[in-house]
Design an enzyme around this catalytic site. Sequence first.
Site, PDB file in Angstrom:
ATOM      1  N   SER A  42      -4.190  -1.568  14.324  1.00 35.20           N
ATOM      2  CA  SER A  42      -3.138  -1.344  13.340  1.00 35.20           C
ATOM      3  C   SER A  42      -3.372  -0.167  12.397  1.00 35.20           C
ATOM      4  CB  SER A  42      -2.869  -2.613  12.531  1.00 35.20           C
ATOM      5  OG  SER A  42      -3.967  -2.959  11.736  1.00 35.20           O
ATOM      6  N   LYS A  53      -1.160  -8.687   4.725  1.00 37.43           N
ATOM      7  CA  LYS A  53      -1.205  -7.260   4.395  1.00 37.43           C
ATOM      8  C   LYS A  53      -0.320  -6.948   3.189  1.00 37.43           C
ATOM      9  CE  LYS A  53      -2.319  -5.809   9.089  1.00 37.43           C
ATOM     10  NZ  LYS A  53      -1.893  -5.082  10.285  1.00 37.43           N
TER      11      LYS A  53
END
Length: 178
Positions: free
Chosen positions: A85, A128
């Site tokens: 990511s 996140k």
Amino acid sequence: GVCTGLAWTAMGGATLYVESVQVAADKTGMMLTGQAGDVMKESAQIAWNYLHSAIEKYAPGRTFFKKSQVHIHIPEGATPKDGPSAGVTLVSSLLSLLLQEPVSEYWGMTGELTLTGLVLPVGGIKEKTVAAKRSGLKTLILPKENRKDWEELPPYIRKELTVHFVEHYDEIFHIVFH
């Protein structure tokens, strides 16, 4: 060459700073440090090659770190980091270095990058996002395919955050380096 990424860890979400510096060398090369796992090393190689292939689009007339070693470091070296990511964050850090243009310290991003610049979905959007808020970030760049994950978050988590959903790195470039 500093850019903030968003990461998922066993302890929850975290911000991840990617730093890039250029050092004179006999030939062009890239080094990655900061306890990066195999998947993150692959992401760094993909970011490096993607930017190399798209250099004329993003930095017309500039050479790609000619006769330079580019050192990419992800601080907190004692903390292992892995996963795909950080791809978009790695490219943005390299472009910041190449263009000598900073990325806002209030921006965070996450997304797996392909060799052709597509931005693929990632996991841990809730964690996140919480980490981004905790760190004082104001704007997030997320993969378009993660929009559903974002929309499922409670309003108090999404509050006061601006989000850009992207499908290709071109969109990130135009948002970050306008």
